[in-house]
Design a protein around this motif. Sequence first.
Motif, PDB file in Angstrom:
ATOM      1  N   GLY A   1       7.132  14.889  -3.268  1.00 41.37           N
ATOM      2  CA  GLY A   1       7.079  16.216  -3.873  1.00 41.37           C
ATOM      3  C   GLY A   1       6.904  16.160  -5.375  1.00 41.37           C
ATOM      4  O   GLY A   1       6.199  16.987  -5.966  1.00 41.37           O
ATOM      5  N   SER A   2       7.534  15.171  -6.010  1.00 41.14           N
ATOM      6  CA  SER A   2       7.383  15.012  -7.455  1.00 41.14           C
ATOM      7  C   SER A   2       5.935  14.718  -7.827  1.00 41.14           C
ATOM      8  O   SER A   2       5.366  15.347  -8.731  1.00 41.14           O
ATOM      9  CB  SER A   2       8.295  13.885  -7.948  1.00 41.14           C
ATOM     10  OG  SER A   2       9.658  14.214  -7.775  1.00 41.14           O
ATOM     11  N   MET A   3       5.327  13.768  -7.124  1.00 41.38           N
ATOM     12  CA  MET A   3       3.940  13.406  -7.439  1.00 41.38           C
ATOM     13  C   MET A   3       2.987  14.574  -7.205  1.00 41.38           C
ATOM     14  O   MET A   3       2.123  14.878  -8.033  1.00 41.38           O
ATOM     15  CB  MET A   3       3.515  12.187  -6.611  1.00 41.38           C
ATOM     16  CG  MET A   3       4.139  10.884  -7.066  1.00 41.38           C
ATOM     17  SD  MET A   3       3.461   9.440  -6.207  1.00 41.38           S
ATOM     18  CE  MET A   3       4.212   9.625  -4.586  1.00 41.38           C
ATOM     19  N   GLU A   4       3.135  15.226  -6.061  1.00 41.90           N
ATOM     20  CA  GLU A   4       2.236  16.332  -5.747  1.00 41.90           C
ATOM     21  C   GLU A   4       2.389  17.475  -6.754  1.00 41.90           C
ATOM     22  O   GLU A   4       1.387  18.032  -7.228  1.00 41.90           O
ATOM     23  CB  GLU A   4       2.518  16.847  -4.336  1.00 41.90           C
ATOM     24  CG  GLU A   4       2.054  15.925  -3.227  1.00 41.90           C
ATOM     25  CD  GLU A   4       2.083  16.601  -1.872  1.00 41.90           C
ATOM     26  OE1 GLU A   4       1.065  16.524  -1.154  1.00 41.90           O
ATOM     27  OE2 GLU A   4       3.115  17.209  -1.534  1.00 41.90           O
ATOM     28  N   SER A   5       3.622  17.820  -7.081  1.00 37.42           N
ATOM     29  CA  SER A   5       3.839  18.967  -7.963  1.00 37.42           C
ATOM     30  C   SER A   5       3.318  18.727  -9.369  1.00 37.42           C
ATOM     31  O   SER A   5       2.866  19.663 -10.039  1.00 37.42           O
ATOM     32  CB  SER A   5       5.326  19.319  -8.003  1.00 37.42           C
ATOM     33  OG  SER A   5       6.097  18.267  -8.546  1.00 37.42           O
ATOM     34  N   VAL A   6       3.389  17.485  -9.832  1.00 39.23           N
ATOM     35  CA  VAL A   6       2.856  17.178 -11.162  1.00 39.23           C
ATOM     36  C   VAL A   6       1.347  17.415 -11.184  1.00 39.23           C
ATOM     37  O   VAL A   6       0.815  18.024 -12.129  1.00 39.23           O
ATOM     38  CB  VAL A   6       3.199  15.736 -11.575  1.00 39.23           C
ATOM     39  CG1 VAL A   6       2.409  15.330 -12.825  1.00 39.23           C
ATOM     40  CG2 VAL A   6       4.691  15.603 -11.848  1.00 39.23           C
ATOM     41  N   PHE A   7       0.655  16.969 -10.152  1.00 45.46           N
ATOM     42  CA  PHE A   7      -0.788  17.218 -10.097  1.00 45.46           C
ATOM     43  C   PHE A   7      -1.079  18.710  -9.928  1.00 45.46           C
ATOM     44  O   PHE A   7      -1.979  19.250 -10.579  1.00 45.46           O
ATOM     45  CB  PHE A   7      -1.435  16.424  -8.959  1.00 45.46           C
ATOM     46  CG  PHE A   7      -1.684  14.978  -9.302  1.00 45.46           C
ATOM     47  CD1 PHE A   7      -2.368  14.625 -10.455  1.00 45.46           C
ATOM     48  CD2 PHE A   7      -1.222  13.967  -8.476  1.00 45.46           C
ATOM     49  CE1 PHE A   7      -2.599  13.289 -10.774  1.00 45.46           C
ATOM     50  CE2 PHE A   7      -1.443  12.631  -8.788  1.00 45.46           C
ATOM     51  CZ  PHE A   7      -2.134  12.295  -9.937  1.00 45.46           C
ATOM     52  N   PHE A   8      -0.336  19.376  -9.051  1.00 48.21           N
ATOM     53  CA  PHE A   8      -0.579  20.793  -8.826  1.00 48.21           C
ATOM     54  C   PHE A   8      -0.419  21.598 -10.124  1.00 48.21           C
ATOM     55  O   PHE A   8      -1.193  22.509 -10.405  1.00 48.21           O
ATOM     56  CB  PHE A   8       0.402  21.352  -7.793  1.00 48.21           C
ATOM     57  CG  PHE A   8       0.228  20.806  -6.395  1.00 48.21           C
ATOM     58  CD1 PHE A   8      -0.914  20.112  -6.029  1.00 48.21           C
ATOM     59  CD2 PHE A   8       1.221  20.987  -5.439  1.00 48.21           C
ATOM     60  CE1 PHE A   8      -1.074  19.610  -4.747  1.00 48.21           C
ATOM     61  CE2 PHE A   8       1.075  20.495  -4.155  1.00 48.21           C
ATOM     62  CZ  PHE A   8      -0.069  19.806  -3.807  1.00 48.21           C
TER      63      PHE A   8
ATOM     64  N   ALA B   1       5.217   6.566  -7.901  1.00 47.66           N
ATOM     65  CA  ALA B   1       4.556   5.830  -6.821  1.00 47.66           C
ATOM     66  C   ALA B   1       5.264   4.505  -6.547  1.00 47.66           C
ATOM     67  O   ALA B   1       5.421   4.096  -5.384  1.00 47.66           O
ATOM     68  CB  ALA B   1       3.083   5.588  -7.170  1.00 47.66           C
ATOM     69  N   LEU B   2       5.701   3.842  -7.596  1.00 43.52           N
ATOM     70  CA  LEU B   2       6.450   2.592  -7.416  1.00 43.52           C
ATOM     71  C   LEU B   2       7.759   2.842  -6.668  1.00 43.52           C
ATOM     72  O   LEU B   2       8.141   2.057  -5.784  1.00 43.52           O
ATOM     73  CB  LEU B   2       6.741   1.959  -8.778  1.00 43.52           C
ATOM     74  CG  LEU B   2       5.603   1.171  -9.433  1.00 43.52           C
ATOM     75  CD1 LEU B   2       5.955   0.843 -10.886  1.00 43.52           C
ATOM     76  CD2 LEU B   2       5.319  -0.113  -8.652  1.00 43.52           C
TER      77      LEU B   2
ATOM     78  N   GLY C   1       1.656   1.001   3.243  1.00 42.76           N
ATOM     79  CA  GLY C   1       0.263   0.812   2.847  1.00 42.76           C
ATOM     80  C   GLY C   1      -0.214   1.842   1.850  1.00 42.76           C
ATOM     81  O   GLY C   1      -0.827   1.515   0.824  1.00 42.76           O
ATOM     82  N   VAL C   2       0.092   3.104   2.127  1.00 49.11           N
ATOM     83  CA  VAL C   2      -0.313   4.183   1.226  1.00 49.11           C
ATOM     84  C   VAL C   2       0.378   4.057  -0.124  1.00 49.11           C
ATOM     85  O   VAL C   2      -0.228   4.277  -1.179  1.00 49.11           O
ATOM     86  CB  VAL C   2      -0.018   5.557   1.860  1.00 49.11           C
ATOM     87  CG1 VAL C   2      -0.223   6.676   0.841  1.00 49.11           C
ATOM     88  CG2 VAL C   2      -0.909   5.781   3.066  1.00 49.11           C
ATOM     89  N   GLY C   3       1.653   3.673  -0.101  1.00 46.84           N
ATOM     90  CA  GLY C   3       2.392   3.528  -1.353  1.00 46.84           C
ATOM     91  C   GLY C   3       1.750   2.516  -2.286  1.00 46.84           C
ATOM     92  O   GLY C   3       1.585   2.779  -3.492  1.00 46.84           O
ATOM     93  N   PHE C   4       1.365   1.356  -1.760  1.00 49.51           N
ATOM     94  CA  PHE C   4       0.735   0.335  -2.601  1.00 49.51           C
ATOM     95  C   PHE C   4      -0.613   0.813  -3.139  1.00 49.51           C
ATOM     96  O   PHE C   4      -0.949   0.574  -4.312  1.00 49.51           O
ATOM     97  CB  PHE C   4       0.558  -0.969  -1.809  1.00 49.51           C
ATOM     98  CG  PHE C   4       1.779  -1.835  -1.787  1.00 49.51           C
ATOM     99  CD1 PHE C   4       2.216  -2.465  -2.941  1.00 49.51           C
ATOM    100  CD2 PHE C   4       2.498  -2.011  -0.612  1.00 49.51           C
ATOM    101  CE1 PHE C   4       3.353  -3.269  -2.931  1.00 49.51           C
ATOM    102  CE2 PHE C   4       3.645  -2.807  -0.589  1.00 49.51           C
ATOM    103  CZ  PHE C   4       4.064  -3.445  -1.750  1.00 49.51           C
ATOM    104  N   VAL C   5      -1.388   1.491  -2.299  1.00 49.79           N
ATOM    105  CA  VAL C   5      -2.680   2.013  -2.763  1.00 49.79           C
ATOM    106  C   VAL C   5      -2.477   3.006  -3.909  1.00 49.79           C
ATOM    107  O   VAL C   5      -3.210   2.986  -4.902  1.00 49.79           O
ATOM    108  CB  VAL C   5      -3.436   2.688  -1.599  1.00 49.79           C
ATOM    109  CG1 VAL C   5      -4.663   3.440  -2.123  1.00 49.79           C
ATOM    110  CG2 VAL C   5      -3.858   1.656  -0.568  1.00 49.79           C
TER     111      VAL C   5
END
Length: 392
Positions: free
Chosen positions: A219-226, A368-369, A275-279
């Motif tokens: 949620g943190s990552m998505e909201s920052v982009f949004f 992401a890390l 997998g998604v996390g590392f990408v």
Amino acid sequence: MSERTSRRAWTVVLFAFVAFDGALIQARGALVPVFEDVFTVSESYLGLVTPVGTVGFVLAMLIFGTASGRIDIKRFLLISVAATIGSVLVLGLSPTYLLLLAFIGVRSFSTGIFRSLDRSVLSHLYPNSRARVLSLHTMAWAVGATLGPLLVTVVMWEYSWQVTYLVLAIALVPVLVALWRLDRPESLDNERSLELDDVAVLLREPAIYGMAIALIFVGSMESVFFNWLPYYAGELFTETVANLTLSIYLAAYVPGRLAFSYLAERYRFTDLLVGVGFVLVVAMYAALVLASGTALLALIFVIGFFISGLFPTLISMGIESRPSFTGPVNVIANVAAQTGFFLAPATVGVIAEATTIETAMTLQIGLALALVVIAVSLKLGPLAGQAASDRA
């Protein structure tokens, strides 16, 4: 109406509303630079747009989602759609920034009633294919979310920003009419509400507490982009290109969530998450530290594609562990994600005002890390034995 026809009609209505929800949220994100000009506010105040919406959404989740087995779900879905139409109309009439924030909170509460109950309906309509249907449900949100910023761009060629909300309010009326004509699905009789004693039981379930912890960072990552992507891009591109970056990011959600609707039924949830996390760690670093120009736009699409699969994968993981508690698990998932929505955009706003928006956006790499650490911990720990064949 036959059971099959009824199920199809309910699916169309639920998917349609969630698409409008996506359009409303992302139209708001595209309007953040406009709010700065119209209301003359600082970056710290702009960072409050998403947290205020989060408060309204979470309140609705806690009130209605936890009571999904006790209330008339169809009645409250109708109330939600009607209240959303009214609040969207009022939102477009905001004369000051403080009133704008207040109306954003009201609109989010109205929408949150629907979103606290829609997955419960879908879970009972499709008991044998929950993971795939819930992923497709989030894909419908992504379609609307992609169109939201584009609607803002088109409207503002000729009209003021308020017209965006008028168009969305009018477009929701057919959804209200269609929902009014539907009968309540009998399968909802199996839905259970969340009692106080159930909270501890659910949160002891590894799939559920793992879902909740991970979703705070998602949620943190998505909201920052949004909230901040168009503003960030405005420092790097022309205004026209900057306005399109959020649509590029969100356009990736459509094929991304379609892909994950199939992957979630074929691979372990934890394998997908790791997998998604590392990408994402690699893509975030490349986009926010190394890239520029066309390469940055391409990386924004890549990030959107992979980040899009995290929420549906995680919520499917939680629901599959306790399918009779779909509503309560949905509440836990959304409250966790909205915790990130509440904290992260405001944090970026404060950092941006103290330094630069470019520096503030590098917070995404750390998020992401953190997600990778959580996913690896779940894979090697309590969910190590979970296999795709274990899911109903």
